[in-house]
Design a protein around this motif. Structure first.
Motif, PDB file in Angstrom:
ATOM      1  N   LEU A   1       9.332   2.812 -11.313  1.00 56.47           N
ATOM      2  CA  LEU A   1       8.476   1.905 -11.283  1.00 56.47           C
ATOM      3  C   LEU A   1       7.447   1.739 -10.368  1.00 56.47           C
ATOM      4  O   LEU A   1       7.289   2.983 -10.040  1.00 56.47           O
ATOM      5  CB  LEU A   1       9.332   1.426  -9.296  1.00 56.47           C
ATOM      6  N   VAL A   2       6.340   1.009 -10.765  1.00 58.40           N
ATOM      7  CA  VAL A   2       4.701   1.776 -11.240  1.00 58.40           C
ATOM      8  C   VAL A   2       3.997   0.612 -10.529  1.00 58.40           C
ATOM      9  O   VAL A   2       4.339  -0.560 -10.626  1.00 58.40           O
ATOM     10  CB  VAL A   2       4.644   1.984 -12.736  1.00 58.40           C
ATOM     11  N   PRO A   3       3.020   0.747  -9.360  1.00 57.98           N
ATOM     12  CA  PRO A   3       2.206   0.080  -9.099  1.00 57.98           C
ATOM     13  C   PRO A   3       1.376  -0.423  -9.736  1.00 57.98           C
ATOM     14  O   PRO A   3       1.340   0.236 -11.485  1.00 57.98           O
ATOM     15  CB  PRO A   3       1.416   0.411  -8.293  1.00 57.98           C
ATOM     16  N   ARG A   4       0.683  -2.067  -9.911  1.00 52.46           N
ATOM     17  CA  ARG A   4       0.152  -2.769 -10.803  1.00 52.46           C
ATOM     18  C   ARG A   4      -1.440  -3.283 -10.080  1.00 52.46           C
ATOM     19  O   ARG A   4      -1.430  -3.786  -8.334  1.00 52.46           O
ATOM     20  CB  ARG A   4       0.425  -3.784 -11.352  1.00 52.46           C
ATOM     21  N   GLN A   5      -2.250  -3.321 -10.580  1.00 57.37           N
ATOM     22  CA  GLN A   5      -3.465  -4.021 -10.273  1.00 57.37           C
ATOM     23  C   GLN A   5      -3.449  -5.320 -10.362  1.00 57.37           C
ATOM     24  O   GLN A   5      -4.539  -6.005  -9.891  1.00 57.37           O
ATOM     25  CB  GLN A   5      -5.153  -3.583 -10.465  1.00 57.37           C
ATOM     26  N   ASP A   6      -2.798  -6.233 -11.638  1.00 58.61           N
ATOM     27  CA  ASP A   6      -2.728  -7.189 -11.707  1.00 58.61           C
ATOM     28  C   ASP A   6      -2.014  -7.863 -11.688  1.00 58.61           C
ATOM     29  O   ASP A   6      -1.944  -9.451 -12.476  1.00 58.61           O
ATOM     30  CB  ASP A   6      -3.147  -6.895 -13.179  1.00 58.61           C
ATOM     31  N   ARG A   7      -1.246  -8.507 -10.394  1.00 57.43           N
ATOM     32  CA  ARG A   7      -0.643  -9.702  -9.981  1.00 57.43           C
ATOM     33  C   ARG A   7      -2.064 -10.550  -9.531  1.00 57.43           C
ATOM     34  O   ARG A   7      -2.967 -10.711  -8.985  1.00 57.43           O
ATOM     35  CB  ARG A   7       0.189  -9.281  -8.591  1.00 57.43           C
ATOM     36  N   VAL A   8      -0.771 -11.895  -9.284  1.00 60.32           N
ATOM     37  CA  VAL A   8      -1.790 -13.033  -8.137  1.00 60.32           C
ATOM     38  C   VAL A   8      -1.403 -12.504  -7.105  1.00 60.32           C
ATOM     39  O   VAL A   8      -0.484 -12.635  -5.909  1.00 60.32           O
ATOM     40  CB  VAL A   8      -0.802 -14.579  -8.383  1.00 60.32           C
ATOM     41  N   TRP A   9      -2.629 -11.924  -6.442  1.00 55.80           N
ATOM     42  CA  TRP A   9      -2.758 -11.852  -5.478  1.00 55.80           C
ATOM     43  C   TRP A   9      -3.278 -12.890  -4.426  1.00 55.80           C
ATOM     44  O   TRP A   9      -4.089 -13.369  -4.204  1.00 55.80           O
ATOM     45  CB  TRP A   9      -3.596 -10.605  -4.883  1.00 55.80           C
ATOM     46  N   ALA A  10      -2.664 -12.634  -2.943  1.00 52.06           N
ATOM     47  CA  ALA A  10      -3.384 -13.422  -2.109  1.00 52.06           C
ATOM     48  C   ALA A  10      -4.795 -13.548  -1.737  1.00 52.06           C
ATOM     49  O   ALA A  10      -5.011 -12.857  -1.787  1.00 52.06           O
ATOM     50  CB  ALA A  10      -2.401 -13.042  -0.863  1.00 52.06           C
ATOM     51  N   ASP A  11      -5.443 -14.309  -1.426  1.00 57.23           N
ATOM     52  CA  ASP A  11      -6.752 -14.559  -1.453  1.00 57.23           C
ATOM     53  C   ASP A  11      -7.653 -13.158  -0.756  1.00 57.23           C
ATOM     54  O   ASP A  11      -8.587 -12.928  -1.307  1.00 57.23           O
ATOM     55  CB  ASP A  11      -7.669 -15.736  -0.300  1.00 57.23           C
ATOM     56  N   ASP A  12      -7.343 -12.521   0.768  1.00 56.76           N
ATOM     57  CA  ASP A  12      -7.214 -11.639   1.815  1.00 56.76           C
ATOM     58  C   ASP A  12      -7.464 -10.954   1.406  1.00 56.76           C
ATOM     59  O   ASP A  12      -8.031  -9.826   1.588  1.00 56.76           O
ATOM     60  CB  ASP A  12      -6.701 -11.829   3.296  1.00 56.76           C
TER      61      ASP A  12
ATOM     62  N   ALA B   1      -9.764   2.825  -8.988  1.00 55.66           N
ATOM     63  CA  ALA B   1      -9.273   3.671  -9.980  1.00 55.66           C
ATOM     64  C   ALA B   1      -7.553   3.702 -10.156  1.00 55.66           C
ATOM     65  O   ALA B   1      -7.414   3.150 -11.090  1.00 55.66           O
ATOM     66  CB  ALA B   1      -9.775   5.323  -9.662  1.00 55.66           C
ATOM     67  N   ALA B   2      -6.733   4.212  -9.179  1.00 53.82           N
ATOM     68  CA  ALA B   2      -5.340   4.142  -9.702  1.00 53.82           C
ATOM     69  C   ALA B   2      -4.777   2.986  -8.270  1.00 53.82           C
ATOM     70  O   ALA B   2      -5.091   3.589  -7.274  1.00 53.82           O
ATOM     71  CB  ALA B   2      -4.685   4.883 -10.045  1.00 53.82           C
ATOM     72  N   PRO B   3      -3.928   2.084  -8.519  1.00 55.95           N
ATOM     73  CA  PRO B   3      -2.844   1.516  -7.509  1.00 55.95           C
ATOM     74  C   PRO B   3      -1.663   2.606  -7.058  1.00 55.95           C
ATOM     75  O   PRO B   3      -1.877   3.344  -7.117  1.00 55.95           O
ATOM     76  CB  PRO B   3      -2.510   0.554  -8.486  1.00 55.95           C
ATOM     77  N   ALA B   4      -1.605   2.044  -6.354  1.00 59.64           N
ATOM     78  CA  ALA B   4      -0.584   3.070  -5.283  1.00 59.64           C
ATOM     79  C   ALA B   4       0.642   1.732  -3.971  1.00 59.64           C
ATOM     80  O   ALA B   4      -0.097   0.793  -4.596  1.00 59.64           O
ATOM     81  CB  ALA B   4      -0.785   3.878  -4.349  1.00 59.64           C
ATOM     82  N   PHE B   5       1.758   2.483  -3.787  1.00 57.69           N
ATOM     83  CA  PHE B   5       2.251   2.016  -3.429  1.00 57.69           C
ATOM     84  C   PHE B   5       2.710   2.366  -1.782  1.00 57.69           C
ATOM     85  O   PHE B   5       1.974   2.969  -1.507  1.00 57.69           O
ATOM     86  CB  PHE B   5       4.448   2.069  -3.821  1.00 57.69           C
ATOM     87  N   TYR B   6       2.509   1.026  -1.314  1.00 58.29           N
ATOM     88  CA  TYR B   6       2.220   1.480   0.616  1.00 58.29           C
ATOM     89  C   TYR B   6       3.644   1.575   0.727  1.00 58.29           C
ATOM     90  O   TYR B   6       4.524   1.402  -0.066  1.00 58.29           O
ATOM     91  CB  TYR B   6       2.330  -0.298   0.918  1.00 58.29           C
ATOM     92  N   ASN B   7       3.697   2.686   1.663  1.00 58.14           N
ATOM     93  CA  ASN B   7       5.484   3.269   2.093  1.00 58.14           C
ATOM     94  C   ASN B   7       5.119   3.256   3.921  1.00 58.14           C
ATOM     95  O   ASN B   7       4.365   3.047   3.721  1.00 58.14           O
ATOM     96  CB  ASN B   7       5.659   3.995   1.333  1.00 58.14           C
ATOM     97  N   THR B   8       6.852   2.430   3.958  1.00 58.16           N
ATOM     98  CA  THR B   8       5.929   1.956   5.488  1.00 58.16           C
ATOM     99  C   THR B   8       6.315   3.386   6.536  1.00 58.16           C
ATOM    100  O   THR B   8       5.931   2.950   7.790  1.00 58.16           O
ATOM    101  CB  THR B   8       7.427   1.065   6.327  1.00 58.16           C
ATOM    102  N   LEU B   9       6.701   4.267   6.009  1.00 54.67           N
ATOM    103  CA  LEU B   9       7.008   5.901   6.645  1.00 54.67           C
ATOM    104  C   LEU B   9       5.878   6.517   6.445  1.00 54.67           C
ATOM    105  O   LEU B   9       5.238   7.161   7.433  1.00 54.67           O
ATOM    106  CB  LEU B   9       8.030   6.315   6.032  1.00 54.67           C
ATOM    107  N   THR B  10       5.094   6.316   5.089  1.00 52.46           N
ATOM    108  CA  THR B  10       4.455   7.898   5.315  1.00 52.46           C
ATOM    109  C   THR B  10       2.916   7.385   4.610  1.00 52.46           C
ATOM    110  O   THR B  10       2.013   8.299   4.443  1.00 52.46           O
ATOM    111  CB  THR B  10       5.243   8.511   3.062  1.00 52.46           C
TER     112      THR B  10
END
Length: 325
Positions: free
Chosen positions: A68-79, A231-240
């Motif tokens: 699983l890899v994070p991405r920058q090219d999704r259809v994001w919410a406006d905010d 420069a590079a996307p990263a995943f959000y983690n609820t814990l860390t």
């Protein structure tokens, strides 16, 4: 086996593509297989193959997780559609692109405005801890607002980067469901939307005891985080990797001895953690800091006033003496 089975269940629930019924069927099938295998192991009746199949399934899910890899090219919410960019920084003057300056009427009705802002870090005067409660007293979103000599404020907030139509899930945050983004915004946007539009309960606490260099260092740490996520996307983690742990990690860069504490996870109590570190207004008990720092009603009364930032700080302890000279 139970913990592994629960982890795979979460992975299926939040990462398996396809309609909801397919995810549900996969979870039921996995649960049946895991329970059957566990009972067999507990009764010492299982042979080699069920156990081997279970381990193979875990390994396959582990490989899936790693792929699983994070991405920058999704259809994001406006905010969260734009990434904060540090266009220029010479050690004192900084130019930021994509500072958010929305006008919100409700969650679905807002004026989209991403702007360029310039700041002189020699004019930094204050930092305020912002706590916005959206799910009871234990959970709050944590932001930091920097004040400048000319009266301007700039707020930094680490947030999930929602896709259009997507909503936050704390459990999903454990399973690489969301990318994260660093938002820099005007207070009339990012604080006002929480207090006046979403109905959250918002508190402000003046941070004290920092030298000018430490205050500047905290701001520059946010610039470094913005550059990394641009420069590079990263995943959000609820814990860390969440809105509270980033404040802790950035603060550690200027005060390496900061202790770990359960209140970094139970974010609604992070202000008490700051109090215990001695970085809130001295000589004022916490109950008073919290009562006078509650800006919810003042923000709603201020509406879209041009002096919104001044109005929400009326009566807030430490505003005058909290500025770094």
């Amino acid at each position: 086996m139970l913990l592994a089975a629960l982890w795979v269940t979460g992975l299926l629930a939040y990462q398996l593509p396809g309609p909801g019924w397919l995810r549900g069927a996969a979870i039921v099938a996995w649960a049946g297989f895991a329970i059957t295998t566990a009972v067999g192991v507990a009764r010492a009746r299982t042979g080699r193959w069920p156990g081997a199949a279970y381990m193979a399934a875990l390994v396959a899910c582990g490989v899936w997780w790693l792929l699983l890899v994070p991405r920058q090219d999704r259809v994001w919410a406006d905010d969260v559609a734009q990434r904060l960019k540090v266009t220029r920084f010479d050690g004192r003057h900084v130019v930021l692109d994509n500072v958010r300056d929305f006008t919100w009427r409700n969650e679905d009705d807002h004026d989209v405005r991403w702007v360029r802002r310039q700041y002189d870090l020699e004019q930094l005067r204050s930092a305020d801890l912002v706590m916005s409660y959206w799910m009871g007293p234990m959970i709050a979103h944590t932001l930091v607002s920097f004040g400048f000599a000319d009266g301007r404020q700039l707020v930094f907030s680490l947030e999930i980067r929602k896709e259009r139509g997507e909503s936050f899930s704390a459990l999903g945050g454990f399973f690489r469901k969301f990318e994260m983004t660093l938002v820099a915004a005007e207070e009339t946007d990012i604080i006002r939307v929480r207090s006046n539009v979403r109905g959250e309960d918002v508190y402000l606490y003046r941070l004290q005891g920092m030298t000018r260099e430490q205050l500047k260092g905290l701001f520059v740490s946010y610039l470094g985080e913005a550059r990394k996520l641009d420069a590079a996307p990263a995943f959000y983690n609820t814990l860390t990797s969440n809105c509270t742990t980033i404040v802790y990690e950035l603060a550690k860069q200027i005060a390496p001895g900061l202790p770990l504490d359960y209140r970094l996870l139970v974010s609604g109590y992070f202000a008490e953690y700051a109090r215990d570190l001695g970085v809130l207004v001295p000589g004022v008990d916490f109950a008073t800091l919290k009562a006078r720092g509650r800006i919810t009603e003042r923000a709603r009364a201020a509406g879209d006033a041009a002096d919104f930032s001044r109005r929400i700080r009326q009566g807030m302890p430490g505003v005058e003496q909290g500025a770094v000279p």
